[in-house]
Structure formats: structure tokens, C-alpha cells
Write an enzyme that holds these catalytic residues in place. Sequence first.
Site, PDB file in Angstrom:
ATOM      1  N   ARG A 104      23.202  52.690  86.623  1.00 56.47           N
ATOM      2  CA  ARG A 104      24.101  51.688  86.095  1.00 56.47           C
ATOM      3  C   ARG A 104      25.563  52.079  86.795  1.00 56.47           C
ATOM      4  NH1 ARG A 104      28.102  52.500  81.134  1.00 56.47           N
ATOM      5  NH2 ARG A 104      28.743  50.226  81.112  1.00 56.47           N
ATOM      6  N   HIS A 149      34.454  47.253  84.673  1.00 54.04           N
ATOM      7  CA  HIS A 149      34.723  48.371  84.015  1.00 54.04           C
ATOM      8  C   HIS A 149      35.984  48.732  84.087  1.00 54.04           C
ATOM      9  CE1 HIS A 149      32.315  52.166  82.796  1.00 54.04           C
ATOM     10  NE2 HIS A 149      33.527  52.480  82.713  1.00 54.04           N
ATOM     11  N   ASN A 194      32.476  46.247  80.208  1.00 53.71           N
ATOM     12  CA  ASN A 194      32.150  47.651  79.749  1.00 53.71           C
ATOM     13  C   ASN A 194      33.302  48.302  78.780  1.00 53.71           C
ATOM     14  OD1 ASN A 194      31.035  50.669  79.710  1.00 53.71           O
ATOM     15  ND2 ASN A 194      33.336  50.980  80.393  1.00 53.71           N
ATOM     16  N   GLU A 195      32.897  48.282  77.523  1.00 50.64           N
ATOM     17  CA  GLU A 195      33.840  48.810  76.291  1.00 50.64           C
ATOM     18  C   GLU A 195      35.009  47.942  76.122  1.00 50.64           C
ATOM     19  OE1 GLU A 195      34.731  53.092  77.014  1.00 50.64           O
ATOM     20  OE2 GLU A 195      32.693  53.631  76.445  1.00 50.64           O
ATOM     21  N   ASN A 335      27.901  52.963  74.330  1.00 52.14           N
ATOM     22  CA  ASN A 335      28.271  53.879  74.671  1.00 52.14           C
ATOM     23  C   ASN A 335      28.526  54.994  73.425  1.00 52.14           C
ATOM     24  OD1 ASN A 335      28.243  52.604  77.271  1.00 52.14           O
ATOM     25  ND2 ASN A 335      30.287  52.686  77.601  1.00 52.14           N
ATOM     26  N   TYR A 337      28.664  58.786  72.291  1.00 59.00           N
ATOM     27  CA  TYR A 337      29.076  60.127  72.616  1.00 59.00           C
ATOM     28  C   TYR A 337      29.107  61.021  71.282  1.00 59.00           C
ATOM     29  CZ  TYR A 337      30.488  58.639  77.337  1.00 59.00           C
ATOM     30  OH  TYR A 337      30.489  58.280  78.475  1.00 59.00           O
ATOM     31  N   GLU A 408      25.808  54.971  77.967  1.00 63.81           N
ATOM     32  CA  GLU A 408      26.475  55.990  78.119  1.00 63.81           C
ATOM     33  C   GLU A 408      26.445  57.135  77.170  1.00 63.81           C
ATOM     34  OE1 GLU A 408      30.740  55.932  79.283  1.00 63.81           O
ATOM     35  OE2 GLU A 408      30.288  53.948  80.326  1.00 63.81           O
ATOM     36  N   TRP A 455      26.400  59.730  81.172  1.00 64.49           N
ATOM     37  CA  TRP A 455      27.550  59.605  81.730  1.00 64.49           C
ATOM     38  C   TRP A 455      27.961  61.096  82.345  1.00 64.49           C
ATOM     39  CZ3 TRP A 455      30.261  55.755  83.992  1.00 64.49           C
ATOM     40  CH2 TRP A 455      31.526  56.112  84.241  1.00 64.49           C
TER      41      TRP A 455
HETATM   42  C1  BGC Z   1      34.028  54.886  80.059  1.00 59.31           C
HETATM   43  C2  BGC Z   1      33.900  55.802  81.108  1.00 59.31           C
HETATM   44  C3  BGC Z   1      34.511  57.138  80.960  1.00 59.31           C
HETATM   45  C4  BGC Z   1      33.869  58.031  79.692  1.00 59.31           C
HETATM   46  C5  BGC Z   1      34.426  59.236  79.580  1.00 59.31           C
HETATM   47  C6  BGC Z   1      33.619  55.753  78.536  1.00 59.31           C
HETATM   48  O1  BGC Z   1      34.681  55.498  77.755  1.00 59.31           O
HETATM   49  O2  BGC Z   1      33.191  53.725  79.954  1.00 59.31           O
HETATM   50  O3  BGC Z   1      34.511  55.278  82.325  1.00 59.31           O
HETATM   51  O4  BGC Z   1      34.704  57.991  82.079  1.00 59.31           O
HETATM   52  O5  BGC Z   1      33.751  57.049  78.687  1.00 59.31           O
HETATM   53  O6  BGC Z   1      35.607  58.998  79.101  1.00 59.31           O
END
Ligand code: BGC
Length: 518
Positions: A104, A149, A194-195, A335, A337, A408, A455
Site C-alpha cells: 500500500r 495521503h 487516507n484518514e 487504520n 491501531y 494500517e 504500518w
Molecule cells: C497515517 C500515517 C502515520 C501513522 C502513524 C496514520 O495516521 O496514515 O501516515 O504515519 O498513522 O501515526
Amino acid sequence: MAAARGIAAVAAALMVVVAALAPAARGVDRSEFPPEFLFGAATSAYQIEGAYLEDGKSLCNWDVFTHTHVGIKDGRNGDVADDHYHRYMGDVEILQSLGVNAYRFSISWARILPRGRLGGVNPDGIAFYNRLIDALLQKGIQPFVTLHHFDMPHELEVRHVGWLGAGIREEFEHYADVCFRAFGDRVRFWTTFNEPNLFTKFQYMLGAYPPSHCSAPFGTCNSGDSQREPYAAAHNIIMSHAAAVRNYKENYQAKQGGSIGIVIAMKWYEPLTNTTEDILAARRAQSFELEWFLDPIFFGDYPSHMREILRSNLPTFTSEEKKLLQYKSDFIGLNLYTAIYAKDCIHSPCDLSTYEGNALVFATGERDGVMIGGDTALGGFYVVPQAVEPAIMYVNQRYKDTPVYVSENGYSQWSDVGREELINDVERLNYLQGYVTHLSRAIRNGADVRGYFVWTLMDNFEWTFGYTVRFGLYHVDFDTPERTRTPRMSARWYRSFLTGSSAGALTDEAQQGRRADS
Ligand code: BGC
């Protein structure tokens, strides 16, 4: 004697690697995922490419912001970054050695259309992404391409105040069309943005990203309205997405056979307590985070939670706009996390000058002195692998029949922890293994998820954190002109998970990454 000590040291280091890999190998297995499941790594143009003024590229908003603003932690910029523009071939070899079947990356708008739709297409920009796409396909790696992005040509940011002026819609539609025409014969996966739910807040609510708009109590900026502008910008982004989807569906999809979606930043919000107030707060926070974009895109209007609170600060869709929203996206990228607790702020006072403030929610990682998950370098990115399943299920249930990709997922370290800890990144390995394990559980329980991207492939320019924070499977030495890439323990784990091969298999890739390919 010295030789014996050397051998003992190597053996000890190997045992650490093997010990770290053994539970991983036992924990989750590639065969638990369908063979066509995409496993990849992700990057973005501004964060890795460098070559910021080469071969006809114009300045992008982040070039100007990093050169003129004090808002970057180490004062650095993406002028060279990972020098991926010249070293992409080595990076493709690294991807191949990891055993991924997808990559990606994002396209730099300023490289393709330096002056936007009123200027010409830059042939060198097209040629670069053609080389990259062809190299990936030759190695059996599917390009998973993001059009936007966080970066756009600076000229367009000035002309339209980024996403605030409605004229940006035509600009984006044109840019997307140029990309579909140039690359669509080989790209099966497109995402428009992206986001957007995150960057509009950073741009127009908190003022941390260009064009740095905000108002009190969120921050001090030269101009802006933190209560209104994020929603006005989002409205233009939603309509830009819709226009690109319509164009792709009407003019390209049948002959090119690809799919198109959007990537949203998603946190799993857990109620802080089991009171109705906090349960509703968690629900509300998710509306303001996820449904803000996905409800219009899939159902044609903003969620009622947002309308009740934001009233006239939230734009309304005209009947023309609603017609355009009928073209459905093919998939949703998440994304994913972390998870965080949501506390109600309607019935009890809180600080509302935060990311969740407009939703009348306060987000915290702590409940009764216990954190929701382990810490990582970036604040708020707690390690909560068990959040994967409820998050994907929530999206599956709300947007029925729409496949999800985890676009991500990754773990951050501070750059100054010392080389040993940076390379032998057991915490990242455990993080990734934990999330992939829960992903496989979610699939077993019926989640429709089709891919997963770490990511990130290699350390890179982490926006306002500059190079002080690292997310890479590969360590990058930013003090060397060749930006030397070295595989971390987590890279070895990912490879052994994907290919079933042994722990030492990545030893040469640092060499491969050193090659320059301009
Ligand atoms: C973004 C990335 C960023 C990652 C870590 C995401 O919000 O798409 O560009 O580096 O998180 O912060």
C-alpha cells in the site's frame, strides 16, 4: 579466545531471535487466512519519497509547511526522507523478501499534476509510478494505491484553502481521472483518501497540519473556526470521493476490473463506566469518528448524533449531491491501531478542546488507575489487540456486504532508545503478532476482512514528529546518504509468519535496500 567469545555472542543473539520467534510461530499461522488474503506493508509518498523538487514535481503543502513552520518536533522535513524515489527498486526487493503479496503506497499529487488541473500532467511523475507498479507486479505484489495521503500541490492549497473551497472537488476528480487512466490497467485496489476523518481535524480543528486553521479553545491560529471548518472541509472531501467513485464506476471499472474504497482512521471506543451516559458517549464518539464519513458514503447522509450536536455547523447534502452519493464504494479500509475509553461530557464537565471534544466526549486510556493497554511512543496509541474483533464486526454490521481491509496497524518507538532496542524490537513483534492473532479469530467468527497492512515498511517522516518516532519493519539510518535499511526482529517475524521460513532469512536485505535505482 576472542573468536570463541564472538561465536558465543552470535549464538546468544540467535537464541534471542529464535526465542522471540517461537511463540509467534505457535501463536498464529498464515494458513488460518484464505490464500487470496492480502498481507502487506504500507507507506505514503511524502513520508518516504524525498526528491521533493525533482523531475518536474512542484512543492506540496507539506514541503512548504515543514520549511516555514516551527511545528515539526525535530525541525526536519521530507526533502530526502527515505530517498525512496531513487531507491524504490531496493524497496520492492525488500517487500518481496518479506513475502508480502500487496503493497500500500500513495501517489504524490504534486508529482503528477504540479499545478493542478489547470496545468499539464508531468510525464516524469507518471513514469515513476509506472516503474514502481511494474516492478511490484513482476514480483507478484499487488499495488494498493492511495490517491491522497495528507499531501496536495501547495498551489491548490493556497487557491482553495486546502479542502475548504468547493473548487477542490473538480481538482481531485481530475487528478483521480489522470491516475485511473495512467495506472488503472494494472491497479486492482484504489483508495481515494487516507484518514480524512483524522486529517481534517488536524488541519482545521487543532491547527497542527497545513493549512493550520483553528480557533479557541482548540488552539491559537491566524484564522479558522474549529467548530465549523472541519465539517465544511469534510463535506468537500466526501463529494470529491463520490465524484471519483462515479467516474471510476462509469468509465473504468468494467474494463479495468479493479475496486475502489476509502480509508478511515478507527479507534475502538469502550465506555469508561457501564453507566448509560458513558455507553452513549462511546457510541457518539464512534459517530463523530467513523460514521461522519461512512454514513454519507453508504447511506447518503450524516449520522443523527452529529446533526443534533453540530446543528448548522454540519453542512447538508443537496439533492444533486445525494444523487452522486448513490455510487457505492467497493470496500472500507480501516487504520486500526488502538482502543480508548469514552467518558460522557454532557452530564459532567470535561476539557472539550480535544480530538473528541465536539462529540461531547472525553477520551482517556485510564480506568481506575489501570491503563487500557501498553504504551507506545505516540500518545493514545495503546496496545489493545482484542479491539480488532469488535471494531471490524461493528463496521461489517453497519455497512453490510462491504468488505474491510485493515489498511494500517503498527507500533511506534522513540528514535533515541538505542540501536539494540531499535533493532531487536520485541514489543513491535508482540504487538503485530497479537493483532494478527485477533484478526484470525475475527475471521473465524465471521468477519469479512480481506487484507492486513503493517504500518510501515520502513521508518519514515512521521509528520509533526519528524524522525523522532519510528514505526518501520525496517530500521532506516537517516544519517547515511543511502538511508541504510536494516531488517528488525519484527520484519523477521513477519517473514517467518508469511513464508514459514526460518528466523535468519532476512540477513541480506539491508544490502538490497542500499542499492540506488534512479
Ligand atoms: C497515517 C500515517 C502515520 C501513522 C502513524 C496514520 O495516521 O496514515 O501516515 O504515519 O498513522 O501515526
